[in-house]
Design an enzyme around this catalytic site. Structure first.
Site, PDB file in Angstrom:
ATOM      1  N   SER A 192      22.760  12.940 -25.327  1.00  0.00           N
ATOM      2  CA  SER A 192      21.682  12.360 -25.806  1.00  0.00           C
ATOM      3  C   SER A 192      21.611  10.893 -26.296  1.00  0.00           C
ATOM      4  CB  SER A 192      21.332  13.531 -27.001  1.00  0.00           C
ATOM      5  OG  SER A 192      19.879  13.356 -27.471  1.00  0.00           O
ATOM      6  N   ASP A 442      15.530  19.700 -19.077  1.00  0.00           N
ATOM      7  CA  ASP A 442      15.700  19.005 -20.544  1.00  0.00           C
ATOM      8  C   ASP A 442      14.559  18.022 -20.468  1.00  0.00           C
ATOM      9  OD1 ASP A 442      16.361  17.517 -22.559  1.00  0.00           O
ATOM     10  OD2 ASP A 442      18.315  16.337 -21.609  1.00  0.00           O
ATOM     11  N   HIS A 467      19.688  20.161 -22.269  1.00  0.00           N
ATOM     12  CA  HIS A 467      20.184  19.183 -22.937  1.00  0.00           C
ATOM     13  C   HIS A 467      21.828  19.246 -22.902  1.00  0.00           C
ATOM     14  CE1 HIS A 467      19.264  15.663 -25.072  1.00  0.00           C
ATOM     15  NE2 HIS A 467      19.669  16.065 -25.978  1.00  0.00           N
TER      16      HIS A 467
END
Length: 510
Positions: A192, A442, A467
């Site tokens: 991320s 995601d 994710h």
């Protein structure tokens, strides 16, 4: 090694030009869904880990870090926390690698226990494991406390990606020097925002790290590089894939919320329908709470049960839609929505009432970053999205940042500092040894690198991935495609380390 069938996808997009900082789009944002929210990452869910629940062994240390790496002002240092494990490290004499995870926007212990891949492969590589905490998060607070660090724009001004990367660079350089391990290669990991940092650090400090695994890293989610409606379209498609009626119910629910809230006792009735612990103050608060659940469900739509954000079943969006669609006959739209969203907020059935504590404008570190340099445009398309339609309104966002932090955003700074435009050409000639891994479920994958750029800038794209699922610990429930993806990542990292070792041997022979 099992072969990995990887989808290298070239996304052909029609670029939607975003307004300049001096202008705004004419469409008005939804009154229950403001367009000036910061982008949602997972750091808000981070929390400290109790010692007796510690899954991985590490030592907690602190490093005296400069507050400002880019001036010679006499400013106070701060204590940067980092977690270290040398249990499997083969040592400096054997050029044992150092695996460094670039800390995200939250407590580093939470990211450490949720990044099992690094711990799983460390013994295989004889690697040291290092998790440095991002400044202004967790225990790594300048000025001695969060209250002082977050006091105003002046004290927060050192919360930038550039300073954070410099922290990592200074820490690892000092650590290697103290261990007489200057020759040991460093491999970066991150998911991320941490994945963005890993990729950017590899580009900015190639002499410090030999490669980076950047998982679910939306480094292209800036300016007009990707359409601003990409994020919400991907979330919406995940729900629509499970059930058209589920998608339609959610899409209709926003008007139902507004209508209910306008009644004389509307907020009280909504509070009862959604089992809130205290009476609702505005429809917008409830809307944010629902949008938050849908967005996070899109991120953690894993194929197996997980406890990453909340206790969730495998394929949680499928379960949400099943609850919505199977509600008893006569159920209202909002009752159906409550049944569905309870999968996210109360899958265990242990919660009696819900606290709406998701304040998108709270004075926290990520909101500051979003108001300064991490300006990631978002919008929602009225035709393709299940969320209320709104256009990206830079002027409204700018005004919000001025009100909350007394700062003016710099929406073009990230691409100036790290690049992003014409990424294929730039990385092909000036980058190497980066894995960009993305799962197409995601919603952040739309801002990621989804195609191979060179032999050493590799995109691993999985159709069913969510994710940074590849950074999660391996389990017996992992699907074959995930096992194969991780095997490919290990093989690529082995290649980086082998090449580094060969070059070091050649240098010593000379």
């Amino acid at each position: 090694m099992a072969s990995l069938t990887v989808s290298f996808i070239l996304i052909i997009i029609t670029i939607v030009l975003l307004p300049s900082p001096s202008s705004s789009l004419t469409s008005q944002p939804s009154n229950v869904f403001p367009s000036n929210k910061p982008p949602r990452f997972l750091g808000k869910h981070s929390h400290s880990i109790k010692t007796n629940h510690q899954q991985y062994r590490y030592e907690t240390r602190y490093f005296s870090q400069r507050l400002d790496h880019f001036s010679f002002s006499d400013l106070p240092n701060f204590r940067q926390r980092y977690l270290i494990n040398t249990e499997h490290w083969v040592g400096a004499s054997r050029l044992g690698p150092i695996f460094l995870y670039c800390g995200n926007e939250g407590d580093i212990e939470w990211f450490a226990v949720n990044t099992g891949f690094v711990w799983d492969i460390a013994p295989h590589f004889g690697a040291m494991v290092l998790f440095p905490e991002h400044r202004y998060y967790g225990e790594s607070m300048p000025y001695g406390s969060k209250e002082e660090a977050y006091k105003n724009a002046t004290t927060l001004s050192y919360l930038t990606t550039e300073q954070a990367l410099a922290d990592f660079a200074v820490l690892i350089t000092d650590l290697k020097r103290n261990l007489s391990a200057e020759g040991c290669p460093v491999v970066l990991f991150g998911g991320s925002y941490g994945g963005m940092l890993a990729a950017w650090m590899r580009l900015k400090y190639p002499h410090i790290a030999i490669g980076a695994l950047a998982s679910s890293a939306p480094i292209l989610q800036f300016e007009d590089i990707v359409p601003p409606d990409t994020f919400y379209n991907i979330v919406s498609n995940s729900f629509k894939h499970e059930s058209n009626s589920c998608f339609d119910t959610i899409k209709q629910s926003w008007n139902a919320l507004t209508s209910a809230g306008q009644r004389e006792d509307g907020l009280q009735q909504l509070s009862q329908t959604f089992h809130l612990c205290r009476e609702l103050k505005s429809v917008e608060d409830l809307s944010n709470w629902l949008e938050s659940a849908y967005s996070y469900l899109g991120m953690v739509n894993y194929p197996y049960p997980s406890n990453f954000l909340m206790p969730l079943p495998g394929h949680p969006i499928r379960e949400v839609c099943r609850k919505i669609d199977s509600s008893p006959d006569g159920s209202s739209i909002l009752e159906r929505i409550f049944n569905g969203v309870s999968v996210y907020y109360n899958y265990t059935g242990e919660v009696d009432c819900f606290q709406l504590d998701d304040d998108p404008h709270g004075m926290d570190g990520w909101n500051w970053q979003a108001c300064t340099e991490m300006v990631m445009p978002m919008s929602s398309d009225r035709n393709t999205s299940m969320f209320p339609a709104y256009d990206y309104d830079y002027s409204a966002f700018q005004e919000e940042c001025r009100r909350d932090f007394q700062v003016t955003p710099r929406p073009r700074w990230i691409t100036t500092e790290f690049g992003g435009h014409d990424i294929e050409h730039v990385l092909k000639f000036f980058g190497s040894n980066i894995i960009f891994s993305n799962g197409l479920l995601d919603p952040w994958s739309g801002g990621g690198v989804l195609k191979n750029i060179s032999q050493t800038i590799v995109a691993l794209v999985t159709e069913e991935g969510a994710h940074h699922i590849d950074l999660r610990a391996s389990t017996t429930e992992d699907p074959d495609w995930l096992v194969e993806q991780r095997e490919t990542e290990i093989e690529l990292i082995e290649g980086w380390l082998d090449n580094y070792g060969e070059k070091m041997k050649a240098t010593f022979k000379i």
